[in-house]
Design a protein around this motif. Structure first.
Motif, mmCIF file in Angstrom:
data_model
loop_
_atom_site.group_PDB
_atom_site.id
_atom_site.type_symbol
_atom_site.label_atom_id
_atom_site.label_comp_id
_atom_site.label_asym_id
_atom_site.label_seq_id
_atom_site.Cartn_x
_atom_site.Cartn_y
_atom_site.Cartn_z
ATOM 1 N N ALA A 180 -0.929 5.232 -2.527
ATOM 2 C CA ALA A 180 -2.388 5.164 -2.429
ATOM 3 C C ALA A 180 -3.014 4.994 -3.813
ATOM 4 C CB ALA A 180 -2.929 6.428 -1.757
ATOM 5 N N ASP A 181 -4.000 4.113 -3.883
ATOM 6 C CA ASP A 181 -4.793 3.878 -5.100
ATOM 7 C C ASP A 181 -4.002 3.237 -6.246
ATOM 8 O OD1 ASP A 181 -6.964 5.053 -3.827
ATOM 9 O OD2 ASP A 181 -6.447 7.049 -4.558
ATOM 10 N N TYR A 194 -5.626 -5.327 -7.667
ATOM 11 C CA TYR A 194 -5.888 -4.309 -6.657
ATOM 12 C C TYR A 194 -5.063 -4.606 -5.405
ATOM 13 C CZ TYR A 194 -9.851 -2.543 -9.357
ATOM 14 O OH TYR A 194 -10.644 -1.999 -10.325
ATOM 15 N N ARG A 218 0.822 -1.222 0.000
ATOM 16 C CA ARG A 218 0.000 0.000 0.000
ATOM 17 C C ARG A 218 0.854 1.270 0.000
ATOM 18 N NH1 ARG A 218 -5.265 -1.273 1.278
ATOM 19 N NH2 ARG A 218 -5.631 -3.311 2.219
ATOM 20 N N GLU A 247 -11.941 3.643 1.721
ATOM 21 C CA GLU A 247 -11.397 2.525 0.951
ATOM 22 C C GLU A 247 -12.505 1.606 0.450
ATOM 23 O OE1 GLU A 247 -8.557 0.747 3.604
ATOM 24 O OE2 GLU A 247 -6.915 1.977 2.843
ATOM 25 N N GLU A 264 -2.100 0.081 -8.120
ATOM 26 C CA GLU A 264 -2.276 -1.364 -8.127
ATOM 27 C C GLU A 264 -0.943 -2.049 -7.782
ATOM 28 O OE1 GLU A 264 -3.968 -2.606 -11.812
ATOM 29 O OE2 GLU A 264 -5.961 -1.845 -11.293
ATOM 30 N N ARG A 266 -14.173 2.827 -2.579
ATOM 31 C CA ARG A 266 -13.351 2.818 -3.794
ATOM 32 C C ARG A 266 -13.328 1.463 -4.509
ATOM 33 N NH1 ARG A 266 -11.152 7.513 -5.727
ATOM 34 N NH2 ARG A 266 -9.214 6.454 -6.279
#
Length: 371
Positions: free
Chosen positions: A129-130, A168, A126, A328, A132, A331
């Motif tokens: 952020a966001d 993801y 992680r 989260e 893959e 999303r």
């Protein structure tokens, strides 16, 4: 083993380790070369961590050359830039002031990896952020991981087997939690601690967070609100016996929410009107309720009363953690992915009662997003 380490003790040990190493290394030289970094300390993971940081800086410097006024897609330019960057990488020369923060951060990262591998790898997954979890990221993780390398290899293997170049972050984290306790993937901690101790003595007990009974009691007292103490002060001396542990305000609100559909007394009606929440009831097939109305946003569909319940019962009274979790969940692209996130991240992290009312209510709301 705790999920987190004592940051003060970790910083102190890293500073002492770093000073010890640098005092010796720079005794007879002004700079350290790339070859010197490879064997800077007896802990290979620490050395790899420094190289990984230099690699990231090397890539950033290459990107810094790019300008909208020049054609960097030209093959001649690309070739020249690549040759220049490769040549520069062969002439690493790091002064003490520049190496000190790199070494200190690498020592702290290496100890986190050694003592809390699941937290370390999840943080790496992680890191952006966001973004893959890509094949390139997985390969880099394997390349620069020595301690518990089996976990990094297992992540890469699972991604390769999926047939996709990226997944993801929540999917990668769910894979991590599947095999994080696999003894075949975990190194012997003691052998690595011996290497750290060769540079500076290490006390693992100081690094781990250990909450004593007294500290726990002080923590409980610190979180007590006026509403908690008010109820105990109003309790008459002839009251019926209660449980040894005082019921927190969050439980009182949870009880009000649970009885929202019950026939209220005139005295309690105002509270019911204020905190009333229509909770979906679980069906026999345990599908977390059957709610036909779809919502566009999970965050926007949680009433105030339920927010109190979720924050207090599911997120240790931390509203920031709650807001981050809901963000989260909003999303993700499917209910299955949301469930993955809930079970593999939040339920394990906060030790949820998975059959409890609060968890069931949260799942029901999440399900409405994907109805």
């Amino acid at each position: 083993m705790p999920d987190n380490l004592n940051s003060i003790a970790l910083n102190q040990y890293a500073a002492r380790f770093t000073t010890t190493v640098l005092n010796e290394v720079y005794r007879s030289q002004d700079v350290v070369t790339g070859a010197g970094l490879l064997k800077l300390t007896p802990v290979r993971q620490v050395n790899l961590g420094i190289l990984n940081r230099l690699f990231e800086e090397w890539k950033n410097n290459a990107e810094a050359f790019r300008s909208p006024y020049f054609d960097f897609s030209n093959e001649e330019v690309k070739s020249a830039l690549e040759e220049f960057m490769n040549t520069a990488s062969q002439h690493i020369a790091v002064k003490r002031a520049d190496l000190e923060p790199l070494l200190s951060d690498s020592v702290k990262d290496s100890l986190k990896l050694l003592l809390t591998p699941a937290t370390y790898f999840e943080d790496k997954i992680r890191a952006v952020a966001d973004a893959e979890f890509t094949h390139a990221k997985a390969e880099q993780l394997v390349k620069y991981t020595h301690i518990h390398r089996g976990i990094a290899q297992a992540l890469l293997g699972r991604l390769t087997d999926s047939g996709s170049d990226s997944v993801y972050q929540t999917q990668a984290v769910s894979w991590l939690y599947e095999f994080k306790d696999n003894a075949d993937l975990i190194d012997d901690v003691e052998q690595h601690l011996v290497q750290f101790a060769e540079v500076f003595p290490i006390n693992v007990g100081e690094l781990k967070i250990q909450e004593t009974g007294k500290a726990a009691a002080e923590k409980q007292h610190k979180h007590e609100s006026f509403f908690d103490s008010a109820f105990s002060q109003l309790e008459p001396s002839t009251a019926r016996p209660v449980a040894p542990r005082a019921e927190p305000a969050s439980a009182v609100i949870g009880e009000i929410v649970a009885k929202a559909n019950a026939q209220p007394t005139p005295e309690r009606d105002s509270l019911n009107n204020r905190f009333k929440v229509d909770l979906p009831k679980p069906s026999e097939d345990k599908s977390y309720g059957s709610v036909p109305v779809r919502v566009e946003s999970i965050a926007g569909s949680i009433p105030l009363g339920q927010r109190f319940m979720f924050v207090n019962q599911l997120f240790d009274r931390n509203s920031e953690h709650f807001d981050k979790a809901i963000y989260e969940l909003d999303r993700v692209k499917s209910f299955e992915e949301a469930e993955n996130l809930i079970w593999h991240r939040y339920a394990s992290k906060y030790a949820w009662d998975v059959n409890g009312e609060a968890v069931t209510a949260l799942l029901a709301i999440v399900k409405r997003k994907f109805a």
